[in-house]
Design a protein around this motif. Structure first.
Motif, PDB file in Angstrom:
ATOM      1  N   CYS A 287       0.837  -1.203   0.000  1.00  0.00           N
ATOM      2  CA  CYS A 287       0.000   0.000   0.000  1.00  0.00           C
ATOM      3  C   CYS A 287       0.864   1.242   0.000  1.00  0.00           C
ATOM      4  O   CYS A 287       2.070   1.192   0.251  1.00  0.00           O
ATOM      5  CB  CYS A 287      -0.950   0.019   1.193  1.00  0.00           C
ATOM      6  N   VAL A 292      -4.027   2.496  -3.769  1.00  0.00           N
ATOM      7  CA  VAL A 292      -4.876   1.369  -3.416  1.00  0.00           C
ATOM      8  C   VAL A 292      -4.075   0.373  -2.579  1.00  0.00           C
ATOM      9  O   VAL A 292      -2.846   0.448  -2.501  1.00  0.00           O
ATOM     10  CB  VAL A 292      -5.409   0.676  -4.683  1.00  0.00           C
ATOM     11  N   GLY A 308     -10.083  -0.740  -2.278  1.00  0.00           N
ATOM     12  CA  GLY A 308     -10.188   0.705  -2.338  1.00  0.00           C
ATOM     13  C   GLY A 308      -9.982   1.221  -3.747  1.00  0.00           C
ATOM     14  O   GLY A 308     -10.018   0.480  -4.733  1.00  0.00           O
ATOM     15  N   ASN A 309      -9.744   2.518  -3.854  1.00  0.00           N
ATOM     16  CA  ASN A 309      -9.526   3.150  -5.148  1.00  0.00           C
ATOM     17  C   ASN A 309      -8.473   4.242  -4.992  1.00  0.00           C
ATOM     18  O   ASN A 309      -7.886   4.414  -3.928  1.00  0.00           O
ATOM     19  CB  ASN A 309     -10.847   3.726  -5.671  1.00  0.00           C
ATOM     20  N   PHE A 312      -7.099   6.329  -1.717  1.00  0.00           N
ATOM     21  CA  PHE A 312      -7.541   5.524  -0.574  1.00  0.00           C
ATOM     22  C   PHE A 312      -6.838   5.959   0.724  1.00  0.00           C
ATOM     23  O   PHE A 312      -7.352   5.796   1.808  1.00  0.00           O
ATOM     24  CB  PHE A 312      -7.264   4.053  -0.867  1.00  0.00           C
ATOM     25  N   SER A 330      -5.923   4.421   8.006  1.00  0.00           N
ATOM     26  CA  SER A 330      -5.863   5.514   7.043  1.00  0.00           C
ATOM     27  C   SER A 330      -5.641   6.848   7.742  1.00  0.00           C
ATOM     28  O   SER A 330      -6.077   7.055   8.877  1.00  0.00           O
ATOM     29  CB  SER A 330      -7.159   5.567   6.233  1.00  0.00           C
ATOM     30  N   LYS A 335     -12.130   7.217   6.562  1.00  0.00           N
ATOM     31  CA  LYS A 335     -11.828   5.808   6.281  1.00  0.00           C
ATOM     32  C   LYS A 335     -11.356   5.076   7.535  1.00  0.00           C
ATOM     33  O   LYS A 335     -11.599   3.905   7.705  1.00  0.00           O
ATOM     34  CB  LYS A 335     -10.799   5.721   5.158  1.00  0.00           C
ATOM     35  N   CYS A 338     -10.001  -0.172   9.252  1.00  0.00           N
ATOM     36  CA  CYS A 338     -10.931  -1.115   8.617  1.00  0.00           C
ATOM     37  C   CYS A 338     -10.353  -2.524   8.629  1.00  0.00           C
ATOM     38  O   CYS A 338      -9.166  -2.717   8.359  1.00  0.00           O
ATOM     39  CB  CYS A 338     -11.201  -0.664   7.180  1.00  0.00           C
TER      40      CYS A 338
END
Length: 523
Positions: A287, A292, A308-309, A312, A330, A335, A338
């Motif tokens: 990451c 992403v 994600g995109n 992210f 994040s 966000k 998660c």
């Protein structure tokens, strides 16, 4: 008879009588009975004290009243062990009475003697219940009752010897204990110790710096821009690296200790700042801060899933022990934190506008705790079973987090040029501090390493690698070789003498013991 006050050693701190007695005990325990007996005869020192000898003759003859009277007569010497010793003798006495059919005598001892002891009601009741149900009547259950009685009386004596305080009895394995303590003190004072080999007793132990990685053994040049992150796999067979060149690389550790390129992982559109190995080492997460999150198959080097995109904003990620679930943090509050499975399903999330930005996070290898760095200075330790949370506040911004392999400790790098080590359980009021490296404005990552996580290594903004022994706040080694900031280090968990470092100079250096003078380069 030898003078018990005579001493040995250059400092006159060892009593000869005690020293010889402990040697005799050791000889007996090792099975050298003849040698032990010979030493007793030659030195005039007996392994067994006069108290034990007298008690031995009474118990082996079944003289229970005399045995009890004698134990009571030396109550000052026995101290707190007297009650327990009397209980053991009463138990043997009652068992023998029952075996002979002397039920009244047995009941009398149980009522008058045992119940009067301060041995604990539960212990007495359990003993009485056992007797009445005939579960403990081992004496009559075996042929050759006299032999069994003698063996059980010998066992009683052995149990009493373990119970008695010195000097009435020598603590079991005393010489081994003394020598082991000496060896442990050697290890504790040895700043370079990182070997699991037995330590020789022939000379005082002291490791050389060859026990830890101090020399560049290989330079990896597979990346075309700054290398931001490196991490060895859990089995020590691979190394993953990530770079500002938008790629990650999986390197294979060969049997000769050299590394070779296995896969270059393409697919990210921006810098890759973080990688995380699954506990079973079959999968790898990559990451970046504005990228992403990608899941890769280690064997084939193919991307299995993208999470994600663009935008992210993932700062870091960590696996749970089952290698099927992971968590990512994040710096975007919307966000938050998660928890995913490998198919892209969200299992749990902590998010919202009130959620502080996540700088870094980690899961302890045992899966018990999720440790997160929030808003630069706050460490939150969340128990995954109870969701109980503990918060630690640092005075200076934290740039990174690393957890020890045994799940007991974690370290954080601060931009105040210190590394702080905390215990996960929360027993420490303040951290251990390590200093000497340079860190003002960049994200610098450190790690635990060596045998039993004895060492800490860290990158530095002055292009060097620093190594500390966890017992000392000042570095034991400073490694030179890189020409720019060292962003991250990783210690091989299976090869205690192998360390990797990633730098802005586009290279990864592999460090080994100073005995390995060869330096190679891999394109």
């Amino acid at each position: 008879m030898e003078n018990p006050c005579e001493v040995l050693g250059s400092k006159g701190l060892i009593r000869r009588h005690e020293f010889v007695r402990i040697i005799i005990q050791c000889l007996y325990s090792l099975g050298y009975s003849s040698s032990a007996s010979c030493l007793e005869s030659e030195s005039g020192i007996s392994y067994k004290s006069n108290e034990v000898k007298l008690l031995e003759s009474l118990i082996l003859n079944g003289s229970w009243d005399e045995s009890i009277d004698y134990l009571n007569s030396i109550k000052d010497e026995l101290g707190e062990t007297r009650e327990s010793a009397l209980f053991l003798v009463f138990r043997q006495c009652v068992m023998e009475y029952l075996n002979c059919g002397e039920y009244a005598l047995a009941l009398g001892v149980l009522r008058k003697q045992v119940s009067a002891l301060d041995a604990g009601k539960c212990k007495v009741h359990s003993f009485a219940k056992c007797l009445l149900s005939f579960k403990d009547r081992e004496l009559g259950a075996v042929d050759g009752g006299d032999v069994v009685v003698h063996d059980l009386r010998k066992k009683l004596l052995a149990d009493l010897e373990k119970l008695f305080p010195p000097p009435i009895s020598v603590p079991e394995g005393r010489l081994e204990h003394l020598v082991e303590n000496t060896v442990m003190s050697w290890v504790d004072s040895c700043m370079y110790h990182s070997s699991s080999s037995p330590i020789s007793l022939y000379e005082d132990h002291h490791c050389s710096r060859d026990q830890i990685p101090t020399t560049t053994t290989q330079i990896l040049t597979g990346h075309k821009n700054e290398v931001w992150f490196v991490q060895f796999s859990n089995n020590g067979e691979y190394l993953a690296s990530s770079s500002n060149d938008c790629t990650a690389i999986i390197w294979k550790v060969l049997e000769d200790g050299k590394l070779t390129l296995k896969h270059t992982l393409y697919g990210h559109q921006h810098a890759v700042s973080f990688v995380a190995w699954s506990p079973d080492d079959t999968k790898l997460l990559t990451c970046g801060n504005t990228e992403v999150l990608k899941l890769w198959d280690v064997e084939t080097g193919t991307c299995k899933h993208t999470f994600g995109n663009q935008g992210f904003v993932v700062s870091s990620c960590a696996w749970f022990p089952n290698s099927k679930q992971f968590v990512c943090g994040s710096s975007d509050p919307e966000k938050g934190v998660c928890m995913w499975d490998c198919d892209g399903n969200v299992i749990k999330s902590w998010r919202g506008m009130r959620m502080p930005k996540v700088v870094d996070l980690a899961v302890t290898p045992d899966g018990e705790y999720l440790i997160s760095i929030f808003m630069d200075k706050e460490i939150r330790i969340l128990h995954m079973g109870t969701y109980a949370e503990r918060v630690i506040s640092e005075e200076h911004p934290i740039t990174s987090l690393s957890v020890s392999g045994d799940s007991k400790f974690f370290i954080v790098n601060l931009n105040s040029q210190e590394i702080h080590m905390w215990d996960v359980a929360g027993k420490w009021d303040k951290p251990l501090r390590f200093m000497g490296h340079k860190q003002h404005k960049y994200v610098i990552r450190s790690c635990f390493g060596g045998l039993n996580n004895t060492f800490i290594a860290s990158g530095s903004e002055n292009s060097q690698v620093y190594i500390w022994n966890c017992r000392n706040s000042r570095p034991v080694e400073v490694l030179s070789g890189h020409s720019m900031t060292v962003n991250c280090v990783s210690w091989n968990p299976k090869i205690p003498q192998m360390l990797a470092s990633a730098s802005d100079d586009y290279t990864i250096r592999i460090w080994g013991p100073s005995l390995q003078k060869k330096e190679g380069q891999l394109e």
